[in-house]
Motif scaffolding. Sequence first.
Motif, PDB file in Angstrom:
ATOM      1  N   CYS A 101      -0.146   5.871  72.776  1.00 46.59           N
ATOM      2  CA  CYS A 101       0.928   5.011  73.294  1.00 46.59           C
ATOM      3  C   CYS A 101       1.840   5.782  74.246  1.00 46.59           C
ATOM      4  O   CYS A 101       2.253   5.259  75.292  1.00 46.59           O
ATOM      5  CB  CYS A 101       1.748   4.434  72.143  1.00 46.59           C
ATOM      6  SG  CYS A 101       0.875   3.181  71.185  1.00 46.59           S
ATOM      7  N   ILE A 102       2.133   7.048  73.906  1.00 43.26           N
ATOM      8  CA  ILE A 102       2.972   7.869  74.784  1.00 43.26           C
ATOM      9  C   ILE A 102       2.268   8.111  76.112  1.00 43.26           C
ATOM     10  O   ILE A 102       2.869   8.000  77.197  1.00 43.26           O
ATOM     11  CB  ILE A 102       3.329   9.193  74.089  1.00 43.26           C
ATOM     12  CG1 ILE A 102       4.244   8.933  72.890  1.00 43.26           C
ATOM     13  CG2 ILE A 102       4.003  10.147  75.072  1.00 43.26           C
ATOM     14  CD1 ILE A 102       4.578  10.167  72.096  1.00 43.26           C
ATOM     15  N   PHE A 103       0.978   8.441  76.082  1.00 47.83           N
ATOM     16  CA  PHE A 103       0.228   8.683  77.311  1.00 47.83           C
ATOM     17  C   PHE A 103       0.112   7.404  78.149  1.00 47.83           C
ATOM     18  O   PHE A 103       0.156   7.449  79.390  1.00 47.83           O
ATOM     19  CB  PHE A 103      -1.161   9.222  76.987  1.00 47.83           C
ATOM     20  CG  PHE A 103      -1.146  10.605  76.394  1.00 47.83           C
ATOM     21  CD1 PHE A 103      -0.147  11.508  76.743  1.00 47.83           C
ATOM     22  CD2 PHE A 103      -2.110  11.010  75.487  1.00 47.83           C
ATOM     23  CE1 PHE A 103      -0.121  12.778  76.208  1.00 47.83           C
ATOM     24  CE2 PHE A 103      -2.085  12.278  74.949  1.00 47.83           C
ATOM     25  CZ  PHE A 103      -1.086  13.171  75.308  1.00 47.83           C
ATOM     26  N   TRP A 104      -0.039   6.279  77.484  1.00 47.33           N
ATOM     27  CA  TRP A 104      -0.113   5.006  78.208  1.00 47.33           C
ATOM     28  C   TRP A 104       1.203   4.722  78.923  1.00 47.33           C
ATOM     29  O   TRP A 104       1.213   4.283  80.079  1.00 47.33           O
ATOM     30  CB  TRP A 104      -0.436   3.882  77.232  1.00 47.33           C
ATOM     31  CG  TRP A 104      -0.486   2.534  77.879  1.00 47.33           C
ATOM     32  CD1 TRP A 104      -1.515   1.984  78.580  1.00 47.33           C
ATOM     33  CD2 TRP A 104       0.582   1.578  77.908  1.00 47.33           C
ATOM     34  NE1 TRP A 104      -1.180   0.739  79.047  1.00 47.33           N
ATOM     35  CE2 TRP A 104       0.108   0.458  78.643  1.00 47.33           C
ATOM     36  CE3 TRP A 104       1.868   1.546  77.379  1.00 47.33           C
ATOM     37  CZ2 TRP A 104       0.890  -0.672  78.861  1.00 47.33           C
ATOM     38  CZ3 TRP A 104       2.653   0.424  77.584  1.00 47.33           C
ATOM     39  CH2 TRP A 104       2.172  -0.665  78.326  1.00 47.33           C
ATOM     40  N   MET A 105       2.325   5.023  78.287  1.00 47.56           N
ATOM     41  CA  MET A 105       3.629   4.831  78.914  1.00 47.56           C
ATOM     42  C   MET A 105       3.798   5.767  80.100  1.00 47.56           C
ATOM     43  O   MET A 105       4.319   5.383  81.156  1.00 47.56           O
ATOM     44  CB  MET A 105       4.747   5.045  77.887  1.00 47.56           C
ATOM     45  CG  MET A 105       4.780   4.001  76.776  1.00 47.56           C
ATOM     46  SD  MET A 105       6.013   4.373  75.505  1.00 47.56           S
ATOM     47  CE  MET A 105       7.508   4.380  76.488  1.00 47.56           C
ATOM     48  N   ILE A 106       3.355   7.026  79.949  1.00 46.54           N
ATOM     49  CA  ILE A 106       3.471   7.988  81.056  1.00 46.54           C
ATOM     50  C   ILE A 106       2.612   7.546  82.230  1.00 46.54           C
ATOM     51  O   ILE A 106       3.060   7.587  83.398  1.00 46.54           O
ATOM     52  CB  ILE A 106       3.062   9.398  80.571  1.00 46.54           C
ATOM     53  CG1 ILE A 106       4.056   9.915  79.532  1.00 46.54           C
ATOM     54  CG2 ILE A 106       2.966  10.358  81.749  1.00 46.54           C
ATOM     55  CD1 ILE A 106       3.664  11.244  78.935  1.00 46.54           C
ATOM     56  N   ASP A 107       1.394   7.116  81.945  1.00 47.76           N
ATOM     57  CA  ASP A 107       0.508   6.659  83.018  1.00 47.76           C
ATOM     58  C   ASP A 107       1.068   5.418  83.707  1.00 47.76           C
ATOM     59  O   ASP A 107       0.925   5.256  84.932  1.00 47.76           O
ATOM     60  CB  ASP A 107      -0.882   6.361  82.458  1.00 47.76           C
ATOM     61  CG  ASP A 107      -1.592   7.615  81.989  1.00 47.76           C
ATOM     62  OD1 ASP A 107      -1.189   8.716  82.440  1.00 47.76           O
ATOM     63  OD2 ASP A 107      -2.523   7.510  81.161  1.00 47.76           O
ATOM     64  N   SER A 108       1.688   4.546  82.938  1.00 48.38           N
ATOM     65  CA  SER A 108       2.251   3.330  83.520  1.00 48.38           C
ATOM     66  C   SER A 108       3.423   3.636  84.436  1.00 48.38           C
ATOM     67  O   SER A 108       3.642   2.969  85.451  1.00 48.38           O
ATOM     68  CB  SER A 108       2.705   2.375  82.409  1.00 48.38           C
ATOM     69  OG  SER A 108       1.620   2.001  81.594  1.00 48.38           O
ATOM     70  N   ILE A 109       4.183   4.659  84.096  1.00 50.61           N
ATOM     71  CA  ILE A 109       5.376   5.003  84.885  1.00 50.61           C
ATOM     72  C   ILE A 109       5.010   5.834  86.106  1.00 50.61           C
ATOM     73  O   ILE A 109       5.434   5.557  87.232  1.00 50.61           O
ATOM     74  CB  ILE A 109       6.405   5.742  84.018  1.00 50.61           C
ATOM     75  CG1 ILE A 109       6.926   4.805  82.918  1.00 50.61           C
ATOM     76  CG2 ILE A 109       7.571   6.254  84.866  1.00 50.61           C
ATOM     77  CD1 ILE A 109       7.820   5.485  81.926  1.00 50.61           C
ATOM     78  N   SER A 110       4.188   6.874  85.899  1.00 42.64           N
ATOM     79  CA  SER A 110       3.907   7.825  86.979  1.00 42.64           C
ATOM     80  C   SER A 110       2.622   7.521  87.730  1.00 42.64           C
ATOM     81  O   SER A 110       2.391   8.061  88.805  1.00 42.64           O
ATOM     82  CB  SER A 110       3.844   9.254  86.423  1.00 42.64           C
ATOM     83  OG  SER A 110       2.795   9.352  85.474  1.00 42.64           O
ATOM     84  N   GLY A 111       1.753   6.673  87.177  1.00 39.87           N
ATOM     85  CA  GLY A 111       0.471   6.392  87.817  1.00 39.87           C
ATOM     86  C   GLY A 111      -0.556   7.471  87.480  1.00 39.87           C
ATOM     87  O   GLY A 111      -0.210   8.596  87.108  1.00 39.87           O
ATOM     88  N   LEU A 112      -1.838   7.143  87.603  1.00 36.80           N
ATOM     89  CA  LEU A 112      -2.882   8.104  87.289  1.00 36.80           C
ATOM     90  C   LEU A 112      -3.063   9.080  88.437  1.00 36.80           C
ATOM     91  O   LEU A 112      -3.363   8.690  89.555  1.00 36.80           O
ATOM     92  CB  LEU A 112      -4.207   7.375  87.036  1.00 36.80           C
ATOM     93  CG  LEU A 112      -4.246   6.509  85.765  1.00 36.80           C
ATOM     94  CD1 LEU A 112      -5.569   5.758  85.686  1.00 36.80           C
ATOM     95  CD2 LEU A 112      -4.071   7.396  84.541  1.00 36.80           C
ATOM     96  N   SER A 113      -2.873  10.338  88.136  1.00 37.56           N
ATOM     97  CA  SER A 113      -3.065  11.393  89.134  1.00 37.56           C
ATOM     98  C   SER A 113      -3.377  12.683  88.407  1.00 37.56           C
ATOM     99  O   SER A 113      -3.172  12.796  87.209  1.00 37.56           O
ATOM    100  CB  SER A 113      -1.814  11.562  90.008  1.00 37.56           C
ATOM    101  OG  SER A 113      -0.718  12.008  89.228  1.00 37.56           O
ATOM    102  N   GLY A 114      -3.867  13.650  89.179  1.00 34.18           N
ATOM    103  CA  GLY A 114      -4.165  14.939  88.558  1.00 34.18           C
ATOM    104  C   GLY A 114      -2.948  15.591  87.973  1.00 34.18           C
ATOM    105  O   GLY A 114      -2.992  16.207  86.913  1.00 34.18           O
ATOM    106  N   ALA A 115      -1.805  15.455  88.691  1.00 32.88           N
ATOM    107  CA  ALA A 115      -0.578  16.071  88.191  1.00 32.88           C
ATOM    108  C   ALA A 115      -0.149  15.443  86.883  1.00 32.88           C
ATOM    109  O   ALA A 115       0.259  16.131  85.940  1.00 32.88           O
ATOM    110  CB  ALA A 115       0.526  15.930  89.238  1.00 32.88           C
ATOM    111  N   SER A 116      -0.238  14.083  86.828  1.00 32.40           N
ATOM    112  CA  SER A 116       0.193  13.416  85.593  1.00 32.40           C
ATOM    113  C   SER A 116      -0.743  13.758  84.429  1.00 32.40           C
ATOM    114  O   SER A 116      -0.310  13.890  83.285  1.00 32.40           O
ATOM    115  CB  SER A 116       0.238  11.903  85.802  1.00 32.40           C
ATOM    116  OG  SER A 116      -1.065  11.406  86.056  1.00 32.40           O
TER     117      SER A 116
END
Length: 327
Positions: A101-116
Motif C-alpha cells: 500500500c505504501i509503494f502504491w501511494m508512492i507510485d501514484s504520487i511520483s509516477g513510475l520511474s527508475g528514481a522512484s
Amino acid sequence: MGDTFKNTIENVAWGFKDCVFGMVTCYRLDTEFNQAAESQRPAPEPMTTLAKRRAERLKHTEVFSIQVFYYAVLPCILYYVLFQFSIQFSIQVFYYVVLPCIFWMIDSISGLSGASETKGSWLAVILSFTFDALWILPLFVLSKILNCFWFQDIADAVYVKRHGKPQLPNISTFVADMSFSLFLQALFLIQAMLIKLLPIYGVGQIISLIHMCLLYSLYAFEYKWFNKGVEVHTRLSLIERNWAYFTGFGLPLAVLTTYVSSSMIVSGYIFSILFPLVIISANEAVEPTVPFDFPLKLFAPVVSISNSVFNRSFSKRVRNTSGQHSS
C-alpha cells in the motif's frame, strides 16, 4: 561392538518414544484431572456441618493442586500458541499489505520511474528495519520473558501433580544455579554451531544435531531435576552418562527446529510452541537409571570454561569484599 550399536539404537528409540508419547499425555491427563476434580467436589446442598468443614479443609491441601495443574498447563500452551500466531499474522500483514500500500501511494504520487523505484527499495529497507526494531524485536524479547514464566508454571504444576512438593533451594543458590546453567548452555550452543563447520561433509552436521538433542533434553529435564534438588553438575552428568536416551528424547524437537525452516525466528516459534509439551514429556518420562555402555563427554569443554569463569568471578568478589572489610 555389535551389542553397543544395538543398545545405542534401543536407547535412542526409547528416548524418542518417551518424548513423542509424552507430548500427547496432556490429553490423557485432561481426563484424569476432570475425574479427580469430580471426586473432590463437595456434596450437593444441603450440606452437613461436617461436610462443610471437610470441603473447607480440602481447599488448603496439596490435593487441590490437581485443579491448579489443570488450569495452569493447558491455558499456558493455548495462550502461547495464540501469541505466536498474532506475531506471525502481524508480520504477514506488514509485508503483504502495509508495504504494498505504501509503494502504491508512492507510485501514484511520483509516477513510475527508475528514481522512484530506487527510492522505493531504500524505503522498503528503512521501513523493514524500523518494523523489526520497534515491533518484532520487542515482541521477540517479550516472548522470551513469557517463556520463563509460562514454562516454569507448567513445569511446577506437572511436577506437583506427579512428584509432590518441589525441593526448592534458597534465593542465592537459585540465582547461582541458573546463572551458571544459562552461561553453560550458551557456550554449548556456540560449540554446536562451531562443530557444524567441520570440513568433513555430514560428520559436522550429525555431531551438531546430537549437541542440539542433548541441549533440548537438558532444557526439558532441567525443570524436573531442579525441583528435585539435583545440582547443575549432576544434571550434566546424567545427560552424559545416558546420552543415547537423551539424544533420542531431544531428537523430535531438534529436527523440527533445525530442518523445517531456515529462519531462526520461525525455528524459535516452533520451539516455543512445542516445548511446553516436551516439558510434560520429561516429567512423565522414566529415564534410565543404569549408565549407558560409555559416557559422551560433550559438555566437558564448556563445563571447564564455565567453572573457570565463575571461580574467577567468585574469587574476585571475595577479594573485593575482604578488601572493603579491612579498609
